[in-house]
Design a protein around this motif. Structure first.
Motif, PDB file in Angstrom:
ATOM      1  N   ILE A  48      -0.704   4.434  -0.769  1.00 22.10           N
ATOM      2  CA  ILE A  48      -1.495   5.325  -0.434  1.00 22.10           C
ATOM      3  C   ILE A  48      -2.141   5.279   0.823  1.00 22.10           C
ATOM      4  CG2 ILE A  48      -3.433   7.030  -1.088  1.00 22.10           C
ATOM      5  CD1 ILE A  48      -2.708   6.260  -3.780  1.00 22.10           C
ATOM      6  N   PRO A  49      -1.878   5.719   2.018  1.00 22.45           N
ATOM      7  CA  PRO A  49      -2.181   5.471   3.451  1.00 22.45           C
ATOM      8  C   PRO A  49      -3.795   6.013   3.500  1.00 22.45           C
ATOM      9  CG  PRO A  49      -0.782   7.253   3.554  1.00 22.45           C
ATOM     10  CD  PRO A  49      -0.526   6.692   2.003  1.00 22.45           C
ATOM     11  N   VAL A  50      -4.714   5.322   4.007  1.00 17.96           N
ATOM     12  CA  VAL A  50      -6.098   5.684   3.850  1.00 17.96           C
ATOM     13  C   VAL A  50      -6.252   6.631   5.190  1.00 17.96           C
ATOM     14  CG1 VAL A  50      -8.455   5.161   4.396  1.00 17.96           C
ATOM     15  CG2 VAL A  50      -6.995   3.994   2.420  1.00 17.96           C
ATOM     16  N   SER A  53     -14.412   2.359   0.322  1.00 19.22           N
ATOM     17  CA  SER A  53     -13.757   1.120   0.384  1.00 19.22           C
ATOM     18  C   SER A  53     -13.938   0.178  -0.786  1.00 19.22           C
ATOM     19  CB  SER A  53     -13.449   0.435   1.628  1.00 19.22           C
ATOM     20  OG  SER A  53     -12.582  -0.652   1.722  1.00 19.22           O
ATOM     21  N   PRO A  54     -12.903  -0.054  -1.507  1.00 23.31           N
ATOM     22  CA  PRO A  54     -11.503   0.603  -1.577  1.00 23.31           C
ATOM     23  C   PRO A  54     -11.469   1.955  -1.981  1.00 23.31           C
ATOM     24  CG  PRO A  54     -11.892  -0.736  -3.613  1.00 23.31           C
ATOM     25  CD  PRO A  54     -13.249  -0.912  -2.693  1.00 23.31           C
ATOM     26  N   LEU A  55     -10.453   2.421  -1.901  1.00 23.11           N
ATOM     27  CA  LEU A  55     -10.085   4.068  -2.039  1.00 23.11           C
ATOM     28  C   LEU A  55     -10.327   4.371  -3.624  1.00 23.11           C
ATOM     29  CD1 LEU A  55      -8.606   6.789  -1.242  1.00 23.11           C
ATOM     30  CD2 LEU A  55      -6.608   5.991  -2.328  1.00 23.11           C
ATOM     31  N   GLU A 109       0.941  -1.199   0.043  1.00 25.31           N
ATOM     32  CA  GLU A 109       0.017   0.038   0.096  1.00 25.31           C
ATOM     33  C   GLU A 109       0.680   1.232   0.079  1.00 25.31           C
ATOM     34  OE1 GLU A 109      -2.819  -0.224   3.225  1.00 25.31           O
ATOM     35  OE2 GLU A 109      -3.916  -1.825   2.169  1.00 25.31           O
ATOM     36  N   GLN A 168      -5.291   1.068  -2.959  1.00 31.31           N
ATOM     37  CA  GLN A 168      -4.002   1.840  -2.463  1.00 31.31           C
ATOM     38  C   GLN A 168      -2.684   1.423  -3.019  1.00 31.31           C
ATOM     39  OE1 GLN A 168      -6.450   0.954   1.559  1.00 31.31           O
ATOM     40  NE2 GLN A 168      -4.653   1.979   2.131  1.00 31.31           N
ATOM     41  N   SER A 169      -2.557   0.303  -3.649  1.00 30.78           N
ATOM     42  CA  SER A 169      -1.314  -0.019  -3.805  1.00 30.78           C
ATOM     43  C   SER A 169      -1.284  -0.084  -5.668  1.00 30.78           C
ATOM     44  CB  SER A 169      -1.033  -1.820  -3.866  1.00 30.78           C
ATOM     45  OG  SER A 169      -2.119  -2.545  -4.541  1.00 30.78           O
ATOM     46  N   ALA A 191     -11.460   8.486   0.147  1.00 33.94           N
ATOM     47  CA  ALA A 191     -11.306   7.632   1.134  1.00 33.94           C
ATOM     48  C   ALA A 191     -12.421   7.384   2.022  1.00 33.94           C
ATOM     49  CB  ALA A 191      -9.935   7.992   1.991  1.00 33.94           C
ATOM     50  N   LEU A 232      -9.349  12.116  -4.539  1.00 35.12           N
ATOM     51  CA  LEU A 232      -8.986  10.683  -3.721  1.00 35.12           C
ATOM     52  C   LEU A 232     -10.344  10.704  -2.894  1.00 35.12           C
ATOM     53  CD1 LEU A 232      -5.321  11.085  -2.777  1.00 35.12           C
ATOM     54  CD2 LEU A 232      -6.280   9.801  -4.780  1.00 35.12           C
TER      55      LEU A 232
END
Length: 713
Positions: A416-418, A481-483, A414, A524-525, A478, A476
């Motif tokens: 991009i931290p949520v 879910s998912p982002l 990941e 996020q990945s 957040a 973005l």
């Protein structure tokens, strides 16, 4: 401390009442040690605490009324020990008492040990409800006693607290704080007079049995206290703190503070003059005013002299970033005015210095919601100075296990931290006149960000570069879910030749490139984003040149194999001008498809169609050149019969396949050309012989007419 103060005041009042009742005479014949049990019972009844006087009680009467109590222990009933005391001494000048004044010699408290324990739900310093009620009754009685005969003046020679210890234990958290070697001394304490104060202490913090922090501190100041008016002044304030912690590394962190404080609690106003705040190599000065404590307003100025940020981070136990320029981040400074409406902290105007770059603007923090508003404009920034040093290692390159699967090419880590996105409460507008990064130059950069409740909108990512413009936007989300990621991209008129030259030192293609794209992705990945990437894009390049084009040479050499066509390949031009080149692309779950790539070249047209599978890292694309007229005219003259024939090149393989092996011409075209040319020559040869034979019998015109009907030419 409040409990001990109340106890000492109670003892003092008891002594004063004794004097008022004729205790001068009794003092010569009565030993106070005979009344220990009565004193301990009075402490229980009036203060709700168990008082044990294990040492001697000494007193004197004339000319000083003195009291010394030794070896005291205090606790609430059925609670752990709260405090012990080696000795407490105080003495009052007798004669001034009759006029309502209190003149004391030194007050000495030695060996105080205060032990505070909490379990999260209960503690040992507040007692039970019954204890609280008893203490409240005692306080009420003391208040009535004090109100009946207020003292006119208070004059104390000095107060000394020596060898004190404080221990705070949080059993629920498994932590404790120990303050040792706590020493406090004052000068004379009198109304409307400055009081010299000196304080020193050593503190240790533990988590379980592991020590996490050690700190020593010293403080000196002159205090002027008006308790009745709630006005307090500290002048000549000088404090030094030294902190040792494993998190900070082997070197101690030093903090120094010099200044003065003027506080009027009744008027809800505090003025702080910061003559110097020194933290490691950081030095700050300024003035801060605070009014209306419930909804505070700030005023003043704050200055941070230029400091070495790398050195500061190292002394704070953090890793200093490695930069290609060793002098980067070594001259950071700040200057700001404090202002703004109630309940906000506003730095406006704000000047931030980053080495050779200067930013100006403002910063506002809402103290209630913690919302932040930032507006900054910078002049010129060379970002290459702050990039990591060049490395020979090809970091981040991941090869596919095979051309069909793509292997672990795309990381599932990941990036991009949520949670930090959800915590953002920010509105920011950043502008920069000039930027240099990775050898590229850009002007008029702009960034506008709005981030609230997990929704981050970057509505403006602008730049002017290489005669063109870049106008992008990113969202973005957040909250879901998912982002969710949305990208709106627009490039207009960027000179690709200038850009490529700046990046690589040479430009295989020139022209003005324009592009638009609306894309979406989720996750996020890099793996998740690549596999979910979808949307549409278009690219167009106008008025350019392709340098060293291999397509033309490949065609000329291929055609040259048809010896009868007679082509001079040594003169093939290695640059190809084009009027227009572009196409539209559809992206679905990482697969990029295109059916209309087209380019108008010099005497030729280029067409392409196919797909690029990003998740599997595969390419399946077909390019074709069609000769519209004499190929490059003088440099590569060809037979007119080749006009309108498409010469295709097929590109198929993985991202790791070398281009020379991935792309190859379609040989069937040249084979068909050979067959057609051979057939043409046979027809011409046969036609000529037949014409000669028939000409003898039918005449020339009749023979030609007949052959035309047979062979179609």
């Amino acid at each position: 401390m409040k409990l001990l103060t109340r106890l000492l005041i109670g003892i003092l009042v008891f002594v004063l009442l004794l004097i008022g009742a004729g205790g001068v005479i009794l003092g010569f014949v009565i030993d106070p040690n005979d009344y220990r049990s009565e004193i301990e019972q009075a402490a229980l009844e009036s203060g709700g605490v168990e008082l044990k006087i294990n040492g001697e009680i000494d007193w004197s009467v004339f000319p000083w009324l003195g009291l010394a109590v030794n070896d005291i222990a205090i606790r609430y009933p059925e609670q752990p020990q709260l405090a012990t005391l080696n000795q407490a001494q105080l003495s009052v000048k007798l004669m001034p008492l009759f006029s309502g004044n209190v003149e004391m010699s030194s007050i000495l408290v030695d060996g105080l040990k205060l032990n505070l324990i909490t379990t999260g739900r209960a503690n040992n310093w507040t007692g039970t409800q019954a204890d609280k009620g008893t203490a409240a009754m005692g306080e009420e009685q003391q208040d009535r006693g004090r109100s009946g005969g207020a003292l006119r003046g208070l004059d104390i020679e000095s107060i000394t607290l020596s060898n004190a210890q404080l221990r705070y234990v949080d059993e629920a958290a498994g932590s404790r704080i120990e303050v040792n070697q706590l020493n406090l001394t004052t000068g004379r304490i009198a109304p409307e007079q400055e009081i010299p104060i000196e304080l020193s202490a050593q503190m240790n913090q533990f988590q379980g049995d592991t020590q996490t922090l050690a700190m020593t501190t010293t403080l000196s100041t002159n205090a002027q206290l008006n308790l009745e008016a709630k006005q307090y002044q500290l002048s000549g304030l000088n404090a030094e703190v030294e902190v040792n912690s494993a998190a900070l590394g082997p070197q101690p962190l030093k903090l120094g503070l010099k200044g003065q404080v003027d506080a009027d609690i009744a008027a809800q106003r505090v003025d702080i003059e910061l003559q110097q705040l020194a933290l490691a190599n950081l030095i700050a000065t300024g003035q801060v005013g605070i009014e209306t404590f419930a909804t505070p307003t700030f005023s003043g100025e704050l200055n941070l002299a230029k400091f070495d940020l790398k050195q500061l981070l190292t002394q704070l136990g953090q890793s200093a970033p490695e930069t290609s320029d060793a002098k980067a981040l070594t001259a950071v400074g700040l200057n700001a005015k404090l202002a703004g409406p109630a309940n906000t902290l506003t730095l406006n105007p704000l000047t931030l210095t980053l080495d050779d770059t200067t930013f100006t603007g403002s910063l506002t923090i809402d103290l209630k919601s913690q919302a932040q508003t930032i507006a900054l404009k910078g002049d010129s920034l060379n970002a290459d100075r702050y990039l990591p040093p060049a490395s020979n290692e090809k970091a981040g390159q991941q090869s596919a296990s095979n051309g069909q699967s793509g292997g672990e090419r795309w990381s599932k880590e990941e990036v991009i931290p949520v949670e930090p996105l959800k915590a953002l409460n920010l509105d920011a507008k950043l502008d920069l006149a000039q930027l240099k990064i990775s050898g590229l130059d850009a002007n008029n950069l702009g960034l506008t960000v709005s981030a609230h409740n997990g929704l981050v909108k970057i509505s403006r990512i602008d730049a002017d570069l290489y005669s063109g413009t870049l106008r992008n936007a990113v969202t973005l989300d957040a909250r879901k879910s998912p982002l969710q990621i949305a990208i709106d991209k627009k490039i207009t008129g960027v000179q690709i030749g200038e850009l490529l030259t700046a990046m690589n030192g040479s430009a295989p293609i020139t022209g003005a490139v324009s592009s638009t794209a609306k894309l979406s992705a989720q996750g996020q990945s890099i793996y998740a984003i690549v596999n979910s990437l979808s949307g549409n894009a278009s690219v167009n390049a106008a008025d350019g040149v392709i340098e060293g084009i291999n397509m033309a040479q490949t065609i000329c050499q291929g055609i040259n194999n048809v010896a009868s066509l007679g082509i001079n390949t040594e003169q093939v031009d290695q640059s190809t001008p084009f009027a227009n080149m572009g196409g539209n692309f559809n992206i679905s779950n990482g697969v990029v498809s295109n059916k209309d790539l087209a380019a108008t070249l010099d005497a030729m047209s280029l067409a392409g169609r196919g797909s690029v599978d990003l998740p599997k890292a595969l390419v399946d694309y077909r390019l074709g050149l069609t000769i519209k007229e004499n190929l490059f005219k003088q440099t590569c003259s060809v037979n007119n019969r080749l006009e309108g024939v498409e010469f295709p090149v097929n590109c198929k393989g993985s991202f790791d396949t070398p281009p020379a092996k991935m792309c190859s011409p379609d040989a069937s075209v040249f084979a068909n050309l050979l067959k057609a040319e051979a057939k043409k020559k046979v027809e011409e040869k046969v036609s000529k012989k037949i014409e000669e034979k028939l000409g003898e019998k039918l005449g020339d015109e009749g023979a030609k007419s007949l052959l035309k009907g047979l062979f179609g030419n």
